[in-house]
Design an enzyme around this catalytic site. Structure first.
Site, PDB file in Angstrom:
ATOM      1  N   CYS A   1       5.282  38.580  31.820  1.00 32.21           N
ATOM      2  CA  CYS A   1       5.102  39.977  32.206  1.00 32.21           C
ATOM      3  C   CYS A   1       3.710  40.439  31.808  1.00 32.21           C
ATOM      4  O   CYS A   1       2.986  39.748  31.080  1.00 32.21           O
ATOM      5  CB  CYS A   1       6.124  40.878  31.503  1.00 32.21           C
ATOM      6  SG  CYS A   1       7.840  40.420  31.830  1.00 32.21           S
TER       7      CYS A   1
ATOM      8  N   GLY B   1       3.004  38.850  36.938  1.00 33.99           N
ATOM      9  CA  GLY B   1       4.321  39.239  37.399  1.00 33.99           C
ATOM     10  C   GLY B   1       4.263  40.056  38.664  1.00 33.99           C
ATOM     11  O   GLY B   1       3.572  41.077  38.703  1.00 33.99           O
TER      12      GLY B   1
ATOM     13  N   ASN C   1       6.285  42.612  26.970  1.00 34.85           N
ATOM     14  CA  ASN C   1       5.934  41.252  27.371  1.00 34.85           C
ATOM     15  C   ASN C   1       6.301  40.337  26.222  1.00 34.85           C
ATOM     16  O   ASN C   1       5.806  40.499  25.112  1.00 34.85           O
ATOM     17  CB  ASN C   1       4.431  41.139  27.677  1.00 34.85           C
ATOM     18  CG  ASN C   1       4.042  39.712  28.020  1.00 34.85           C
ATOM     19  OD1 ASN C   1       4.862  38.944  28.513  1.00 34.85           O
ATOM     20  ND2 ASN C   1       2.787  39.360  27.764  1.00 34.85           N
ATOM     21  N   GLY C   2       7.171  39.371  26.500  1.00 41.55           N
ATOM     22  CA  GLY C   2       7.612  38.457  25.452  1.00 41.55           C
ATOM     23  C   GLY C   2       9.095  38.202  25.574  1.00 41.55           C
ATOM     24  O   GLY C   2       9.699  38.442  26.631  1.00 41.55           O
TER      25      GLY C   2
ATOM     26  N   CYS D   1      -0.401  31.839  21.842  1.00 41.39           N
ATOM     27  CA  CYS D   1       0.116  30.906  22.857  1.00 41.39           C
ATOM     28  C   CYS D   1      -1.017  30.137  23.538  1.00 41.39           C
ATOM     29  O   CYS D   1      -1.913  30.742  24.143  1.00 41.39           O
ATOM     30  CB  CYS D   1       0.901  31.707  23.896  1.00 41.39           C
ATOM     31  SG  CYS D   1       1.301  30.805  25.398  1.00 41.39           S
TER      32      CYS D   1
ATOM     33  N   TYR E   1      -3.226  28.221  31.446  1.00 37.27           N
ATOM     34  CA  TYR E   1      -2.805  28.575  32.795  1.00 37.27           C
ATOM     35  C   TYR E   1      -2.662  30.067  33.047  1.00 37.27           C
ATOM     36  O   TYR E   1      -3.082  30.570  34.077  1.00 37.27           O
ATOM     37  CB  TYR E   1      -1.455  27.910  33.107  1.00 37.27           C
ATOM     38  CG  TYR E   1      -0.825  28.436  34.366  1.00 37.27           C
ATOM     39  CD1 TYR E   1      -1.311  28.059  35.615  1.00 37.27           C
ATOM     40  CD2 TYR E   1       0.226  29.340  34.318  1.00 37.27           C
ATOM     41  CE1 TYR E   1      -0.752  28.557  36.774  1.00 37.27           C
ATOM     42  CE2 TYR E   1       0.788  29.848  35.471  1.00 37.27           C
ATOM     43  CZ  TYR E   1       0.300  29.457  36.692  1.00 37.27           C
ATOM     44  OH  TYR E   1       0.848  29.958  37.840  1.00 37.27           O
TER      45      TYR E   1
ATOM     46  N   CYS F   1       9.876  27.139  26.790  1.00 39.22           N
ATOM     47  CA  CYS F   1       9.323  28.256  26.016  1.00 39.22           C
ATOM     48  C   CYS F   1      10.419  29.290  25.800  1.00 39.22           C
ATOM     49  O   CYS F   1      11.105  29.668  26.748  1.00 39.22           O
ATOM     50  CB  CYS F   1       8.156  28.891  26.767  1.00 39.22           C
ATOM     51  SG  CYS F   1       7.496  30.347  25.925  1.00 39.22           S
TER      52      CYS F   1
ATOM     53  N   CYS G   1       0.484  28.556  19.010  1.00 38.15           N
ATOM     54  CA  CYS G   1       1.823  28.090  19.375  1.00 38.15           C
ATOM     55  C   CYS G   1       1.676  27.026  20.450  1.00 38.15           C
ATOM     56  O   CYS G   1       1.109  27.281  21.515  1.00 38.15           O
ATOM     57  CB  CYS G   1       2.679  29.239  19.907  1.00 38.15           C
ATOM     58  SG  CYS G   1       4.297  28.667  20.486  1.00 38.15           S
TER      59      CYS G   1
END
Lengths: 477, 477, 477, 477
Positions: free
Chosen positions: B2, B28, B102-103, B240, B246, B389, B451
């Site tokens: 998101c 998104g 977002n998450g 991340c 990407y 993920c 991560c």
């Protein structure tokens, strides 16, 4: 600009025409249409929309038969109405016929006046309707003969597809100004012939390019195969250079030449003609996506790094809300955003295919400079566009073409660029010739085998600029 | 995945939120929503559509006030319903509050069970609704305190924006897994603070990036400015890596590092780790657009020419008609077409950012070979994706990840590639660190500041994989 | 069936045409169209929709000028395409012209064949396009003369409106089969003339009925007023009886006779011709809304109470989901529901205007009986419909007309009615004549002043039933 | 006003709910929703549209299971958002539950305040959401017990349907203010129970009315059949009189009384209470369709002819273009047109069910007079509406009710009527009682078994007028 696609002899003719048009959408997104035939009747559907929005599965299912022609059209000023969408399909004394046209007729108004005096009525604002009238009143017997007789009265640029209950006829104008190519789709025991403005349409459906339709050639495609005729007096080839420079997709092959290779060659030549002092702080960036191949060619020849200094958004919508408060570079920023890290502190060469009005280029230059570029040098992989096209490209009027009234130095000032360099017409022609020769593994065409009217004002087909007197009196919404 | 956007203190808050979301649409496209406030009430509009399709000028005009938060959401399996669109806005004892997230919360099911036992009702399938319940039942007085108390009970990754009648609160989870950044828009005497998942959203509206929101930081934005708090126990940063590889736009800057520069560095490192024998017949091509920067980096380091060997179509639609007859590489061909001239007869290195299921990569390899490539070597600018993920990226289940059960050599065979080379995890981490260090002109973060669970299975936040028992029982269409 | 509306000399011509068409929608809901003129050009918009759905405020604003013609069309089998919507607008040698047509040409195929042989092309399946061709090839000078020359070659029923840059021309066929009337709108110093299929269109816009256009009359309306011509040889009046029986709105006045009064008179005469035994248990109910006036007339003459025994739903939609499980009387029940209290235990006389196929009537009879009626007596306020209409009403083919092959007693059995009584043709004609005479306060027209072909098979205009050979070869979606 | 429908035990539950809602659309056209269950989960779809526009076949197919509840809602000021559409469906500790509500809770704000203090969040502006919260926090075990406990805290009018994974629960408030009835659908071996606001919904799907749900009754419907409970303290019946006067469909049966018969009885009584001098020039006309039964009753008792003096258009659309130029009676004329022949030169009695603001009635009176009526006498088949309804009918505020501040004679003057006569409250109650008694073949209910608050100001449920403080703070678009 428009794109055309035709197929004969495939059980999924409508679906494949739909896909072919999808692959030609860079040639026109305003309207899309398909007419098919089952050998007895014609079936049509047209929409004021991109092909994927305007055709439902039910629409496609209603398009019966094993042959089809299709058309996509670019938005042009005045005349964005469904009635002007193509293919045009009519009934007349010999049955039904549909036509799809890429190009523009230069004697359109005279033709229309002559036909109206005869009693013909016009239901569209399209020059293409005249061709149908001429076919209907032809005294010839066969459809190809009627088409040939009609086109003998027509002047201008045209790649035309006709479909009636019996055959599909493809015709390219005697000078071959607009592209048209022939291919074949062979699979599962089915052999279907296909024609399209560009071979990229063949790729998507798994068809194979056979060859370009030759200037002045008429192909008659029916169940017995493809027959070739040359019904018109021979004329010099005048292939449009702007197709190579901008319009065609880079993965297309026109007249044997790969468009991507042509554009890289233009970039290389441009680096030679309009060099930039070398240095570690030099970077070459394209205006994506149109300037990308030329920028690669330019960077390679100049020995400077190629970078994506402008990032293109893939999500640009139609109806955009603009804030009342002014935002710098807003209009162009919706589509392109500067990639600061690649350009800040650099001397930036930004490569684009052409400059028309200059307004977008000016915004791009300013945006690059705002992002921290030390210098901004604009390089254009074609000559200044000084003249309108009367053969099917919707260029603005002369007064809107910045190069028609301004020298390159003045344009550079307007763009706020540190320098501006155009490719020469000779450089453009030579580059295209050399790739044509190499890719066809044959002789290069002569230097006069191209139409460069938009650059030179040298129009290969004489014409009277249209007065509009006979044009679009009935405004159909 | 998101994207979130917030703005405080601008008379065109809704319009600018709309534009900010437009610039975040790569994060998104399934749904978009905006909630605004005029200081007394909240006003919301959400749509199951891209932001440019789901918001009319009238919708935007109804969103009154000088502050706004917005949200775009990616399509995920099961749950494509308007009720799940964000921001979520509710009334409760202290007034109204809206939240955009977002998450992903890893203790979502336990939270929901606890809340339901307490008597709470759930109207969406979103984990975000739990946060609102926790705020509503908090015993704290101020909104920031209530939010802090609520988030203290939450585990997982989150970049969150809250809006009530008084303030805008932005929170990034203690490990900083998802990005979030702060900027300012100053023009015409107006100063407005903005927050967004990526600074590319600031570019479009003419705002300036101030800094990243720090892991564990809470920003409270109101008329008096921005106050910073760190309400949670300190935790190690775990940014991340997949955002760099990407997800983020290449023109974004995350943690100080330019994403485009990171990707080029990944390509260079990849060329060192997974070299190809040099030669005149070697060409490096990207899978556009995601593999483009890495391919430029790879080609530079490998000393091989960079070419656009695959041409991307800009006109891919939603509801596509597929022909019944099989067409080779049809699915991928709609989006990508091989550029024969650039690859025929060549040894082709095709660079992409990652391989998930492998099905698309296989089609691309075959398509390149069909176009005449002598050899096809696949190079991937990240390690094999082996683990799902749980922090907000919609990866498929483990069994669908080809690298979770196959060695690189087996994947190469499946892809029909002549070779396949992944970047090492160490190479990825080192490359990101070095660009972070360089771009921030400071020290590099430690090697464990990232991560990489999807590559390594080493999950920084412990969790029980969700059973789905408490998830989405009421199916709202 | 269709409806036409025209207005000349009003600044809000398009808006008033829109309203006029709204009031004529009982004559056709499939398509709607308006063409306007500002004295220099024509502007058109047509839609495959009801007028309130197919015209946006922006559409209406684009229809410039102070004069307009409009058209609504009923759904007919085969040919539900935008190309067939009217008005048809074309350019030809003398400028532009648009035409709207209510009726049907009986020599359509011969005309089309003749025109095609001449070289004309046809873009619609409509017989109306032939008229435009005839005007375009006319040798006459003035538009009225060209129209007259064109219509002299045409046979059939027509109420036609033409609009060009200069004038609005209204023509009613020599026999006056379809209605057409003239009115005037005077307000705020503006005087505008209006023409319409029925005067109910005048009521909505506040215009006043002046008179019917006479059979064979041509009205030429321009800035100087209204001029009347009779360009055709005199023919006997043959006003369509079915307009009185069913088609016209009850508040309309045709040939001076109020349609509601005519229908009540038909009901009274029906009660005399087809009496029912009196009794306390007798009740007269209409099939709403079409049978309502006749039922009032019947009940009054029969001395029996009039009741609403069937309740009509106002919310019938287009795309209805039918359950798989059979529901008794489902189709008709969506529209009509029996009102048990009014009919249970009663001898019910149900009055309708006509029976076409008989299927709906059968469902109604069964539904009434299921609701507890002791007896069900069907009374029809017109004679049996035995013959198709070739003059503009979309009746089914002969074989589908139940009365073409079955006696009244057989039909009663099919309907499961206890009795069935039709009005006699003489009764119908006498009733219409008497109301015409009374309402005009003049002499009654002769008994042969009506077209009753659908009842009697006595067609006033000789014709060859169309073979379809020249009809709709090109299927345009 | 709203309408509810429920069905348990039929394989086509969603389709039949769709049809049931279709038959209830006179009770609400703004939104429509259905929730179904397959015994394990709930499935919902809601739309801001009429049921036939808001539900596609795909939507209905997604609504799995053999049980369903549905809801239609009338447009009310402020709050026309999808979030407020019903049924409301939520997850909570015991699973999922959905609720559909016709009526209004008078202690809504107090309830909401209490719940918010407890920590509840509200996502809609609907009072119905409170009921779900109360169920979720109930300490009872079974769903019926939880519902009973929740409703014990609620005041106001309600006909409620609940659906969870196991059972369908229908509850009518203790005073039975809003109607609710039980039926059964038996066909092809399937027996399904149905509940609906009015039995007209049963007619369409072929179900049979069993009986009214009693005031204060709870029906629990599951696979084992229907169980009845009376969980609330007994209260006097207070059936809404306005349902008989206006709201219910005339073919409905409420409390045993046929609504059409009630309305005719009101018309007869009105003729007695408010007589008109007899004479040949007297005619009685209804305002269609609502005034039709009362006009029949009035005409019969008055011995005067009943005529359709106003013709109703069936094609009134939503978004209507109004001309700038004023047109007399334009607004009402779109819907109603005077039938001159029936009223010109007559003394006209126009019968309607009620007068709210008086503006429409005034236009109707003027329109009738303009059409040539000598006198216009208005007769209303109910008493003056002087007080707002707090039990579910969307009447305007007191100040907008013309009768709250004006005597009948003043209203007559405002209407420009020659006379105005209302039915007395006693006449209304007596008429309803007598039809209830006759149709049920039993004793008449007592005179105080009705709610007539809108006429008398005598509210059966005490209440504090809402302040709006707790209402709709979050504006969701």
């Amino acid at each position: 600009m428009c794109g055309v696609f035709g197929i004969f002899g495939h059980p999924e003719a409508a679906n494949l025409a739909y896909l072919g048009l999808h692959a030609l959408q860079h040639r026109g997104q305003e309207s899309a249409g398909i007419v098919t035939s089952d050998g007895e009747r014609l079936f049509g559907h047209r929409a004021m929309a991109r092909v994927q929005d305007g055709f439902t599965p039910a629409d496609l299912a209603s398009l019966r038969g094993d042959r089809a022609i299709g058309h996509v059209r670019y938005s042009t000023a005045g005349g964005s109405h469904l009635k002007n969408a193509q293919p045009i399909g009519v009934d007349y004394a010999r049955g039904s016929i549909a036509v799809a046209h890429n190009g523009n007729l230069t004697n359109f108004e005279a033709l229309r006046e002559r036909l109206e005096e005869r009693g013909s009525i016009f239901q569209t604002a399209s020059d293409t309707e005249s061709i149908v009238h001429l076919i209907a009143i032809s005294g010839k017997e066969s459809i190809p003969d009627r088409i040939a007789e009609a086109l003998a009265q027509v002047e201008g640029a045209y790649s035309l597809l006709f479909l009636d209950e019996r055959e599909l006829v493809a015709v390219r104008d005697p000078m071959g100004i607009r592209p048209l190519c022939l291919g074949v789709l062979e699979r599962d025991g089915v052999t279907a012939h296909v024609v399209a403005s560009e071979p990229t349409a063949f790729d998507l459906i798994g068809a194979r390019l056979l060859r370009d339709v030759a200037p002045g050639e008429m192909l008659v495609i029916d169940a017995s195969g493809v027959r070739s005729r040359f019904p018109f007096p021979k004329a010099p080839r005048k292939m449009c250079l702007f197709e190579y420079v901008y319009f065609a997709r880079p993965d297309s092959v026109l007249e044997g030449a790969n468009v991507y290779e042509v554009r890289k060659a233009l970039g290389r030549r441009l680096a030679e003609e309009q060099p930039i002092r070398a240095g570690d702080d030099l970077v070459v960036i394209p205006v994506p996506d149109s300037g990308l191949p030329a920028a690669i060619g330019f960077a390679g020849r100049a020995g400077a790094p190629f970078e994506m200094g402008l990032i293109r958004s893939h999500y640009v919508g139609r109806t955009f809300i603009e804030p009342q408060q002014s935002i710098r570079h807003f209009g162009v920023r919706l589509k392109l955003n500067p990639n600061r890290a690649a350009i800040a502190g650099k001397r930036v060469v930004v490569v684009d295919d052409s400059i028309v009005r200059g307004t977008t280029s000016r915004k791009i230059v300013k945006m690059i400079r705002d992002a921290g570029a030390r210098e901004v040098h604009v390089r254009i992989s074609s000559p200044p566009v000084r003249w309108p096209c009367f053969y099917g490209i919707d260029t603005p009027t002369r007064s809107e073409l910045i190069a028609s009234s301004h020298a390159a130095s003045e344009i550079a000032t307007y763009l706020t660029a540190d320098s501006l360099g155009y490719l020469s017409l000779e450089g453009l022609v030579e580059s295209v010739r050399s790739v044509e020769a190499r890719d066809r593994a044959g002789e290069a065409p002569t230097a006069d085998a191209y139409c460069h009217a938009c650059f030179s004002g040298s129009y290969p087909i004489p014409f009277t600029p249209p007065t509009g007197a006979r044009h679009l009196r009935m405004v159909n919404g």
